[in-house]
Design an enzyme around this catalytic site. Structure first.
Site: not given
Ligand SMILES: [Zn+2]
Length: 1111
Positions: A283, A395
């Protein structure tokens, strides 16, 4: 038969092991503590050197915090450097040229893989002398090892480069990572060593760690845990740091527990049922605690590392999202991009996600969500030959109820997220489920049960992948998304090694769910579809995936939110005008490349730490600059298209003032125009209070197209807007429909004259500013907590005076001191109620709703305060409605359950509404997203003042607009239109009288008839038409126009698209502009013009796209 050799006598007592002591003991074996020299850390290297005879360092410290690329950097002036030196300050870059020579001794030459170890406590990237990035290096022992080529054992000097960036993985936070960056951090080069590793010791290190975890974490009564403890103690008893041959014996013990296959990918081939599908991931926040410029390098570092691992570990599959990052890589590291392309083809590097960035889904407009997909999927398709089928947003801070529908329209039927496991009130009850949109569209959703998208492959995470799974009844598998993330990084070699051992353990002793490697995330979803009868067995979750945390992100960084809204509106107008100009003006070419550039910027800034307001100040400096670029370049595009349509910004001979209404319905507005433009005295006008060079006039348009000043109409006492000071300190604003009383700086009465009722609660004060204490538990920019509502202060002590005096606009100005440093000025106004002129009367009715308009200017210099504005209304309902993408969402106004409490602050777009069946109040806004309806109080969130991670978030001057719109009945399409009008100002131009009718005809080429619920939200040209294509994807013959239409109210609706465009064929298309079923149409003559009628029907809250192929 008893053994004949079982001894009769026993003089050797054996103790039963005291479990807790032996368990504590095993922690020593891998520890760097006082017994390091007697345990495994003592023997991890066979040899290690860093003296100048073998390792020489030079450095070029780049001035001015610049980030040059390889070719430029190696031309810099290098000086000798050494281990132990410090490099800085924060954000600076240091290029190291490193020369190494392998000693000609057996311990080096016989070693199967030599390494270079580097730790500068920051981020680095290894390059070969040709400039090809080879692998990332991360400080603090996170990724300190670069395996050097075997050819380097020839006794010669060999050279390579390391580009070191003076930031950690998580930026340069001052002590705490989410604090604003310390501008003066320095980084010590702790080691730069040539290493001959002891491979047996390294392998034992990994074995032992896992078996020790099994001893400690597995059920203490299980034989599996007891045997693990015994194996660990056996290893420690046999191990002798002076005799490395004991390592082999130790590994015999560990392999008795982990199996014999753990040193190769064959461990995954036991053929047993799999429970955990592990997928490598990294990520990379596109900007967060570091600026966009650093992300470009993070991408190269992270992905180069993964390419190296893919070559080393055949089972490794790596998934990564965000087309924007791929595009950066392609531009700045073309060789690396080519390498990635090869591994994409080999099926090992898997692009995923379909969107331009991992975007916020709360605040972007519907069209912006579509563009995230259109830009993302087109990039993937044109570069890799395929689109993504899985939307990947682990996220993002909450998920709009229209996401599943947009996914399906963009070719994606799967969705991965994880963030809801952070909910701080209710535990989200599902891991694998069908997520259903407002219109009924579904996607197959998986939330990794290990509750992380940055797993470090810990024992507990593997075990939680099953234990924490909430839908085991339907499917017994979970995805383990592993790899260092947020700041980039991705999987490491030890993680891949550990996974082999977990699998070996499961196959040998059981208990731990069996892990599998060598499949992609898409293949995992294939499995899910199969195992759940194509999702039919799965439970459903309908509507918004509300995130019960980070509610401050609807408000933080107010001007970024405003930049987003304004840019989305501007792009709508650019595409509308450019589409028509490209069809009617032979000199005008549709500026697709320039439009794409602006959409890319808008979509980039919608990244889930940028638009939500959770990034550092540097990021917002960049984002503001980018919005300014959109505004500037966008204005130029609008001007060019308008000029092609015969409109100019300055008056010309025989021209008249007009305005372009870019929305597809009639409207009337009061607009400030240059006084000279209405000097003929025919139009009703009013001089502005503060500027005699401009006058208000009433502009009106019959539909999309041109607005003209209403002429020959005189304001009467009945129609005019008026203001009086009825008693000292009491001001009354009034028009035909509303009477507004302002006393003490707040609205104390809002009387609806037509409905003959008071809008406010008894004693209620509207446009009442409130300051709340705002000290969330930790994440300042992200969160506002429920207890903040308990600490409030109403602003009072206003100075009030009259502003505009009518007859078109009347206003009262309220000035308030917030504190010694902050103040606000709120202008409350009403406009005249002018009856629609006769030219419009025959057609579709103009919205005649009247509202109280409020422009609030704030100078804001506060600490941990939250400014909101309240509207207590005499309306009772247990639900309120909020505009969301392509529709509306209803949320509770009460706190019955903890799920209702959790929604104490929610996201809205252009409006929020509280209605009974007979009457309601809508609050419209021009740039806000945070809202709350608690009982009968509607509350718009205006400004926050968190100090981390941006120490200056929201400090400064702000101007915001909002309006109170009382209405008969519940929320309806007139309100939707009013809120559009509120956000899409008409654009004033001058047009030659001669050609004005033809311009008008062109601008009103497309409209929707027979329904006001269906909104034509965007008009654009086809991406791949002969005259618009950029050559990235195959050209489609001819010219086409795409219309985005949606049902705004939530009911199956029929409507008719009417167009004067020359139609050849009409069909539905998906959001990616693939043709679907053909639509029937009929062309008829109306007023000597060919008008094509296209009947359409949309289901409730459906968004769809109509492609008109032009003749
Ligand atoms: Zn993030």
């Amino acid at each position: 038969m008893p053994s004949q050799t079982y001894p009769q006598l026993n003089n050797k007592p054996v103790a039963k092991k005291v479990r807790n002591i032996y368990k504590e003991r095993i922690k020593q074996f891998l520890s760097e503590g006082p017994y390091k020299l007697f345990n495994l850390p003592a023997v991890l290297d066979d040899a290690r050197i860093s003296d100048e005879e073998y390792v020489r360092l030079e450095v070029y410290s780049v001035p001015d915090l610049k980030r040059p690329h390889f070719k430029e950097a190696i031309k810099g002036t290098f000086r000798p450097a050494r281990k132990g030196e410090s490099f800085g300050p924060s954000w600076s870059t240091h290029w190291f040229r490193i020369h190494v020579r392998v000693p000609r001794k057996a311990v080096w030459l016989d070693n199967k893989q030599l390494e270079f170890h580097w730790d500068n406590h920051n981020e680095g990237l290894v390059y070969n002398t040709e400039g090809l990035p080879l692998q990332g290096l991360t400080g603090d022992d996170e990724r300190p090892v670069w395996p050097i080529p075997n050819e380097w054992k020839n006794g010669e000097w060999h050279t390579f480069y390391i580009e070191a960036s003076c930031n950690g993985m998580f930026g340069n936070g001052d002590r705490d990572q989410i604090q604003p960056p310390d501008p003066n951090r320095w980084f010590v080069l702790s080691y730069a060593d040539l290493v001959a590793p002891c491979h047996d010791a390294r392998a034992l290190y990994l074995d032992f760690g896992i078996i020790a975890d099994a001893a400690i974490q597995l059920d203490q009564d299980s034989w599996e845990s007891n045997v693990a403890l015994k194996v660990c103690n056996d290893v420690m008893n046999v191990f002798d740091p002076e005799d490395k041959s004991t390592l082999k014996k130790c590994r015999e013990f560990t392999k008795s527990y982990l199996g014999d296959a753990i040193d190769s990918p064959e461990v995954y081939e036991s053929g047993q049922k799999t429970f955990v599908y592990a997928i490598g991931h990294c990520h990379i926040d596109t900007a967060w605690l570091w600026p966009y410029a650093e992300t470009r390098r993070k991408t190269a570092r992270s992905w180069a590392s993964q390419l190296a691992l893919i070559r080393q570990y055949p089972e490794h599959r790596f998934a990564c999202s965000q087309a924007q990052q791929y595009k950066w890589l392609k531009e700045e590291y073309p060789d690396l991009f080519e390498e990635i392309k090869k591994e994409v083809k080999n099926g090992k590097f898997n692009f995923i996600g379909g969107s331009w960035v991992e975007n916020d889904t709360n605040m972007p407009s519907g069209e912006a969500l579509v563009r995230q997909m259109l830009l993302g999927q087109r990039f993937f398709e044109s570069n890799f030959g395929e689109r993504s089928v899985t939307y990947w947003l682990p996220d993002t801070f909450g998920y709009s109820p229209q996401v599943p529908q947009v996914c399906r329209g963009a070719g994606m039927s799967r969705f991965l997220t994880q963030k809801l496991s952070w909910n701080n009130i209710n535990n989200f009850p599902n891991s694998t489920f069908n997520w259903v949109a407002l219109d009924g569209s579904q996607v197959l959703c998986h939330m990794p049960p290990a509750d992380t998208y940055t797993s470090r492959v810990e024992f507990s995470e593997v075990s939680n992948s099953l234990r924490n799974h909430k839908n085991l009844e339907q499917d017994q598998t979970g995805l383990l998304v592993f790899g260092i993330g947020d700041g980039g990084g991705g999987p490491t070699a030890p993680m891949l090694e550990k996974l082999r051992r977990y699998r070996g353990l499961s196959d040998t002793v059981g208990l731990l769910p069996r892990v599998k490697m060598g499949h992609t995330a898409d293949e995992y979803f294939d499995h899910l579809e199969k195992s759940t009868s194509e999702g039919k067995d799965l439970v459903t979750w309908v509507g918004e995936l509300y995130f019960e945390l980070h509610r401050g992100t609807y408000t933080t960084q107010s001007d970024i939110k405003k930049g987003n809204r304004e840019s989305e509106v501007l792009l709508h107008d650019i595409e509308y005008l450019s589409t028509l100009a490209s069809l009617y003006s032979s000199h005008f070419k549709y500026p697709k490349e320039r439009i794409d550039e602006l959409w890319e910027i808008v979509c980039l800034n919608q990244f889930h730490d940028v638009l939500p307001g959770s990034a550092i100040e540097m990021v917002y400096d960049d984002a503001r600059e980018l919005y300014a670029e959109v505004a500037k370049k966008g204005a130029k595009l609008v001007k060019e298209a308008a000029e092609a349509l015969g409109l100019s910004e300055e008056p010309t001979t025989n021209s008249e003032i007009i305005a372009v209404n870019t929305l597809p319905w009639p409207r009337q507005e009061i607009l400030a125009v240059p006084s000279s433009a209405v000097a003929d005295g025919k139009s009703l006008s009013q001089k502005l209070a503060d500027n005699s060079q401009s006058q208000y006039v009433v502009m009106e348009s019959a539909g999309s197209g041109l607005s003209k000043p209403i002429q020959g109409f005189k304001a009467t006492a009945e129609s005019a807007a008026t203001v009086i000071e009825s008693k000292p300190g009491v001001f009354v604003l009034e028009n035909k429909k509303l009477k507004v009383t302002i006393e003490g700086g707040v609205i104390t009465s809002l009387w609806d004259k037509e409905e003959d009722r008071e809008v406010l609660t008894k004693g209620g004060k509207a446009n009442q500013f409130v300051i709340f204490d705002d000290k969330p538990l930790y994440f300042q920019a992200w969160d506002t907590e429920v207890y903040s509502l308990d600490q409030r202060r109403y602003l009072s002590g206003a100075k009030v005076h009259i502003g505009e005096t009518g007859p078109l606009r009347a206003s009262v100005i309220v000035e308030l001191k917030i504190s010694d440093n902050s103040w606000l000025k709120s202008t409350i106004s009403v406009d005249a109620c002018i009856p629609p002129s006769s030219s419009v009367k025959g057609g579709e009715p103009i919205t005649t709703l009247s509202y109280v308009d409020i422009t609030t200017e704030v100078e804001w210099r506060e600490n941990h305060k939250f400014l909101k504005v309240e509207f207590p209304v005499d309306v009772h309902s247990d639900v309120a409605s909020y505009e969301t993408q392509f529709g509306l969402i209803k949320r509770p106004t009460h706190f019955n359950t903890s799920w209702d409490v959790a929604k104490f602050e929610v996201c809205c777009h252009k409006w929020a509404d509280l209605s009974e069946v007979t009457y309601g109040v809508t609050i419209m806004n021009d740039s806000k997203y945070g809202f709350a309806t608690h009982g009968n109080i509607q509350r718009l969130s205006l400004l926050r003042s968190p100090k981390a991670p941006d120490g200056h978030a929201d400090m400064g001057h702000h101007v915001m607009k909002y309006a109170i719109l009382p209405h008969k009945g519940t929320v309806n399409s007139e309100i939707i239109r009013a809120a559009y009008n509120y956000n899409y100002p008409v654009r004033t131009y001058f047009g030659p009288k001669k050609t004005i009718q033809s311009t008008e005809d062109i601008l009103s080429s497309v409209s929707i008839d027979d329904s006001t619920n269906i909104i034509l939200s965007n008009i654009k040209r086809g991406e791949d038409d002969e005259d618009t294509s950029l050559g990235d994807l195959p050209v489609k013959s001819g010219k086409s126009v795409y219309l985005r239409v949606y049902d705004s109210m939530g009911g199956r609706t029929k409507a008719t698209i009417s167009t004067t465009l020359p139609v050849k064929k009409v069909c539905w298309s998906n959001l990616l502009e693939d043709e679907k079923e053909e639509l029937e149409f009929e062309t008829v003559k109306i007023n000597k013009k060919n008008v094509t009628k296209i009947p359409i029907c949309l289901r409730a809250f459906e968004v769809s796209t109509v492609k008109i192929q032009l003749a």
